[in-house]
Structures are given as structure tokens and as C-alpha cells.
Design an enzyme around this catalytic site. Structure first.
Site, PDB file in Angstrom:
ATOM      1  N   PHE A 127       0.838  -1.193   0.000  1.00 51.49           N
ATOM      2  CA  PHE A 127       0.000   0.000   0.000  1.00 51.49           C
ATOM      3  C   PHE A 127       0.876   1.246   0.000  1.00 51.49           C
ATOM      4  O   PHE A 127       1.852   1.330   0.752  1.00 51.49           O
ATOM      5  CB  PHE A 127      -0.937   0.006   1.207  1.00 51.49           C
ATOM      6  CG  PHE A 127      -2.029   1.012   1.082  1.00 51.49           C
ATOM      7  CD1 PHE A 127      -3.071   0.810   0.198  1.00 51.49           C
ATOM      8  CD2 PHE A 127      -2.003   2.192   1.807  1.00 51.49           C
ATOM      9  CE1 PHE A 127      -4.080   1.749   0.052  1.00 51.49           C
ATOM     10  CE2 PHE A 127      -3.009   3.136   1.673  1.00 51.49           C
ATOM     11  CZ  PHE A 127      -4.044   2.921   0.788  1.00 51.49           C
ATOM     12  N   ASP A 198       1.759  -5.247   7.720  1.00 50.36           N
ATOM     13  CA  ASP A 198       0.559  -4.421   7.694  1.00 50.36           C
ATOM     14  C   ASP A 198      -0.634  -5.366   7.612  1.00 50.36           C
ATOM     15  O   ASP A 198      -0.781  -6.109   6.639  1.00 50.36           O
ATOM     16  CB  ASP A 198       0.601  -3.476   6.491  1.00 50.36           C
ATOM     17  CG  ASP A 198      -0.556  -2.491   6.459  1.00 50.36           C
ATOM     18  OD1 ASP A 198      -1.627  -2.806   7.013  1.00 50.36           O
ATOM     19  OD2 ASP A 198      -0.404  -1.411   5.845  1.00 50.36           O
ATOM     20  N   TYR A 223     -10.798   0.534  10.801  1.00 49.39           N
ATOM     21  CA  TYR A 223     -12.058   0.910  10.142  1.00 49.39           C
ATOM     22  C   TYR A 223     -12.493  -0.040   9.034  1.00 49.39           C
ATOM     23  O   TYR A 223     -13.573   0.126   8.475  1.00 49.39           O
ATOM     24  CB  TYR A 223     -11.979   2.336   9.588  1.00 49.39           C
ATOM     25  CG  TYR A 223     -10.758   2.653   8.755  1.00 49.39           C
ATOM     26  CD1 TYR A 223     -10.686   2.308   7.416  1.00 49.39           C
ATOM     27  CD2 TYR A 223      -9.683   3.322   9.318  1.00 49.39           C
ATOM     28  CE1 TYR A 223      -9.569   2.599   6.662  1.00 49.39           C
ATOM     29  CE2 TYR A 223      -8.562   3.631   8.578  1.00 49.39           C
ATOM     30  CZ  TYR A 223      -8.505   3.275   7.248  1.00 49.39           C
ATOM     31  OH  TYR A 223      -7.384   3.575   6.505  1.00 49.39           O
ATOM     32  N   LYS A 224     -11.711  -1.048   8.720  1.00 46.26           N
ATOM     33  CA  LYS A 224     -12.106  -1.997   7.683  1.00 46.26           C
ATOM     34  C   LYS A 224     -12.869  -3.158   8.328  1.00 46.26           C
ATOM     35  O   LYS A 224     -14.005  -3.002   8.755  1.00 46.26           O
ATOM     36  CB  LYS A 224     -10.886  -2.460   6.900  1.00 46.26           C
ATOM     37  CG  LYS A 224     -10.217  -1.351   6.072  1.00 46.26           C
ATOM     38  CD  LYS A 224      -9.058  -1.883   5.276  1.00 46.26           C
ATOM     39  CE  LYS A 224      -8.468  -0.870   4.306  1.00 46.26           C
ATOM     40  NZ  LYS A 224      -7.748   0.242   4.982  1.00 46.26           N
ATOM     41  N   ARG A 372     -13.056  -3.890  -6.895  1.00 48.40           N
ATOM     42  CA  ARG A 372     -12.840  -4.733  -5.718  1.00 48.40           C
ATOM     43  C   ARG A 372     -14.171  -5.062  -5.052  1.00 48.40           C
ATOM     44  O   ARG A 372     -15.031  -4.199  -4.882  1.00 48.40           O
ATOM     45  CB  ARG A 372     -11.948  -4.018  -4.697  1.00 48.40           C
ATOM     46  CG  ARG A 372     -10.584  -3.617  -5.192  1.00 48.40           C
ATOM     47  CD  ARG A 372      -9.678  -3.227  -4.046  1.00 48.40           C
ATOM     48  NE  ARG A 372     -10.319  -2.290  -3.110  1.00 48.40           N
ATOM     49  CZ  ARG A 372      -9.792  -1.922  -1.945  1.00 48.40           C
ATOM     50  NH1 ARG A 372      -8.641  -2.443  -1.549  1.00 48.40           N
ATOM     51  NH2 ARG A 372     -10.407  -1.052  -1.167  1.00 48.40           N
TER      52      ARG A 372
END
Length: 413
Positions: A127, A198, A223-224, A372
Site C-alpha cells: 500500500f 501491515d 475501520y475496515k 474490488r
């Protein structure tokens, strides 16, 4: 091969051992939400919890809430809860700051343990914020460190004596490709390389075993799949063997050994608390605590089993319903090689995704051409996958995506 129909998907839902968990979330009627890999759904208990924190704790008790309601302990309390999901001990995890800041802190700490090695190794699918932090830290240190990127499959063979730290996202955010954490940790240890993982697309999506695989450091967001809400606090992990040997570069008062002594010289706290910096964001942490509570009583092995089944189902249905319509599978076909998402490439992927969203099938887009679809097993149903693919087929067959409104890029994709 027999065709799959919606009735079969409904039958799978009827015998799903995790079906009860959907009731823990606010999922809007008529919406197929396949973007939990970007922002988790709202836990039903979150609004009442925040209302209580705002109106009762803050509103009535004001500053006494730091002691009376344990606000000051939130980073460690949430860290201990989260540790159970990532194969860590309670004293190895703390919730604080953002993923970017935590990358900076842990990468700096790791490099300080490897003074003669100058290579920060990562892969081309990592990322961007992680890579940016590594570049900025190397420039700030001015000691000859450099970030080296290799293809994901080449990481394990590049681990050598000049590499200080290998920094990887376990699940590729674009394709869902999964790194073999155990194999990489083992090879890194043999080469004297430290590991920094990560877990942004892992924590809450699949079983993670940081200690069992020998990880050194890790970070992740709230938050995912952890359902902590937009911009929820992140977390970091430091293996016990490094807790007293490391020092992070951001000397903040909550990381001080005696913050309320108000000394002018910095002295770090013992253990994981030394990685704290500033005042905990109480409202955000209260929301994240509700997100973590959605995992109460959840068997992570069952969660992973359902995640893989949802992905397999989508791949089968797209092959069955959307063949010849310009889609190319970008994710691994083999379940154990991917996380909890499936991605498809399409030349007009952005516009196609916007058309899907207009029909309340929510996924997202990643440049240059990937759509996605994320699967949060706690609230995504098998029938949702059928409905998503049926809508995708309609959008492609009718070329609805060609409407000008669907081709206008928004600030967030």
C-alpha cells in the site's frame, strides 16, 4: 458442471453457522455491501455507546471521565481485545494513531536495531502510504537507508544480509493476494531480517498468528474489517522480545514514563506504552470498541471458511453469468492464496463500479482498472453474492456504464 441459482445461495445462508452475526450490524435494506475491506458496516451498538459517552460521560462528568470511565486505559484495553484476533499477547498490542504514523514509529524502531543494514525491503503491491513513510523516514535519517521494491513472489528470495527490515502488507489491497507470513518470517529470521506486517486487510478478515509465525512488528487499521467507523484509530504490535530494546522516534507525553509529572526531559514508559504519543481520541476509540465486540463468540476458523466460500462463489458465478463481457479475474483462484476479497479488471472498471453503486451494489475501484469486492463474513450473505453478480451482468450487457454520470471521477474511488 451444474449451474448455480439464487435458491442454492439462499440454502447456503439457511445453514450458515455465522448467520446470526448479521444482526449485529446496520445493513441498509436493499443494499448489497461488498466494501467492508474499505469501511466496515455500522455495529448496532455503536450509536447508543457514542450517545452515552457524549451525553453522560462527557456531558455530565466532563474531565473526570478520564478516571471515572477509564478513558485513559482505552489504548491498552482495546489492544488487549484486538490481540486475540491477531495471535498476540495483551501486552504486545496498543491502539493508537493512524496506520501511517505507526509504520513510521515501528520502522524507525526496527532500523535502530539493525544499524549496519540499510535496505528496507517491500513489494510492488504494497500500500502506498507504507512506502511513502519508508521513503520519508530514510530521507529524514540521512544514513543511507533505501527502500527496495521487488515483485511479491521475489520477496522471500531477496531476504539477505543487507536487508534490515522487510515491510509487507499481508493481503494485497488491489488483488487480495495473500503472502505466506509463516514462510517469510522463517526466512527473514534465518537471514537476520526483521519483519513489519501491515494487517489492514487481515485483522478481522482471517485468522492471524503473529507470535505463532514469529513476526517482529505489525500495524493495522480499525475501520475496515474491525468495523470501527470512518478514520477509526489504528493499532500496532511489538513482540515481547523487542519491547524493552526498542525506542520510537515520536516522544509524546502519553509515551512518557510519568506523563503527569510534567518533566521537561523525556523518559519512555516500559513496554508497549512507550509507543503511545498523544491524547487518545475517546469517541473514536469507543466506536472501535463496539466494532471489536462484534467478534464476541466468533470462531475465526469458521469466519475464514465462510470468507473463502463467498469468494469461491463469486468467482464461479462471474464465470457462469459474465463470460465474454470484458472481465478478467485479478485475484488468485485458489482460496488459500487470497484474503477476503475478489478483484476483477475491466477496461472501464470505474464507470462499471459507479453503475453498480447506483443499483446499491457497493464495491470500490482501484486504479488503473480494478473493481474490488470485499467479503465481511459477519454480515455478507451468499444471496448477496448472487444479487451482486446478477446486477453486474445487467450493467455489462446493457452497457449502462456508458452513461456520462458514471464516468466522472469522484475524489474517493
Amino acid at each position: 458442471m451444474s449451474l448455480i441459482d439464487r435458491a442454492q445461495c439462499e440454502a447456503l445462508d439457511a445453514k450458515d453457522p455465522l448467520a446470526f452475526a448479521r444482526d449485529r450490524f446496520e445493513v441498509p435494506d436493499g443494499m448489497v455491501y461488498l466494501d467492508g475491506n474499505s469501511l466496515g458496516a455500522l455495529p448496532k451498538q455503536t450509536p447508543a455507546r457514542l450517545d452515552a459517552v457524549i451525553r453522560e460521560q462527557w456531558g455530565q462528568d466532563l474531565i473526570t471521565g478520564w478516571n471515572k470511565h477509564g478513558w485513559v486505559a482505552l489504548p491498552r484495553r482495546l489492544g488487549a481485545t484486538l490481540a486475540k484476533l491477531i495471535g498476540a499477547e495483551a501486552d504486545e498490542v496498543v491502539v493508537c494513531d493512524s496506520t501511517s504514523l505507526n509504520v513510521f514509529k515501528l520502522l524507525s524502531a526496527a532500523l535502530s536495531l539493525q544499524p549496519t543494514r540499510k535496505v528496507i525491503l517491500s513489494d510492488t503491491g504494497n500500500f502506498p502510504t507504507d512506502l511513502y513513510m519508508a521513503q520519508g523516514l530514510a530521507q529524514l535519517l540521512g544514513q543511507g537507508h533505501r527502500l527496495e521494491l521487488v515483485a511479491p513472489d521475489d520477496v522471500i528470495t531477496r531476504l539477505d544480509a543487507d536487508v534490515a527490515v522487510v515491510m509487507l502488507t499481508e493481503i494485497d489491497y488491489r488483488t487480495g493476494r495473500k503472502h505466506d507470513m509463516a514462510a517469510i518470517n522463517a526466512r527473514a529470521k534465518a537471514a537476520g531480517v526483521l519483519t513489519l506486517w501491515d494487517l489492514a486487510h487481515s485483522a478481522g478478515a482471517l485468522p492471524v498468528d503473529l507470535n505463532g509465525t514469529g513476526a517482529d512488528f505489525a500495524i493495522g487499521c480499525g475501520y475496515k474489517y474491525l468495523n470501527g467507523g470512518p478514520g477509526a484509530p489504528a493499532f500496532l504490535f511489538v513482540a515481547r522480545r523487542w519491547l524493552e530494546a526498542t525506542q520510537q522516534p515520536l516522544f509524546g507525553w502519553f509515551g512518557h514514563a510519568a506523563p503527569f509529572a510534567f518533566e521537561t526531559a523525556y523518559q519512555p514508559k516500559a513496554g508497549i506504552d512507550r509507543f503511545l504519543v498523544g491524547t487518545p481520541p475517546v469517541l473514536s476509540m469507543a466506536a472501535l470498541e463496539c466494532g471489536l465486540a462484534t467478534f464476541d463468540g466468533i470462531d475465526m476458523a469458521l469466519l475464514r471458511e465462510k470468507s473463502l466460500a463467498l469468494g469461491d462463489l463469486m468467482i464461479k458465478l462471474v464465470t457462469q453469468e459474465c463470460g465474454g463481457l470484458g472481465l478478467t479475474l485479478a485475484s488468485p483462484t485458489e482460496g488459500k492464496a487470497r484474503g477476503s476479497q475478489v478483484s476483477y479488471a475491466h477496461a472501464e472498471g470505474y464507470a462499471v463500479m459507479q453503475a453498480l453503486i447506483s443499483h446499491r451494489v457497493i464495491g470500490d475501484f482501484r486504479a488503473p482498472d480494478l473493481m474490488r469486492f470485499g467479503f465481511t463474513p459477519l454480515y455478507v450473505r451468499y444471496q448477496d453474492i448472487w444479487d451482486a453478480v446478477a446486477t453486474l451482468k445487467s450493467v455489462l450487457v446493457t452497457a449502462e456504464w456508458q452513461k456520462p454520470a458514471f464516468r466522472q471521477r469522484a475524489a474517493v474511488t
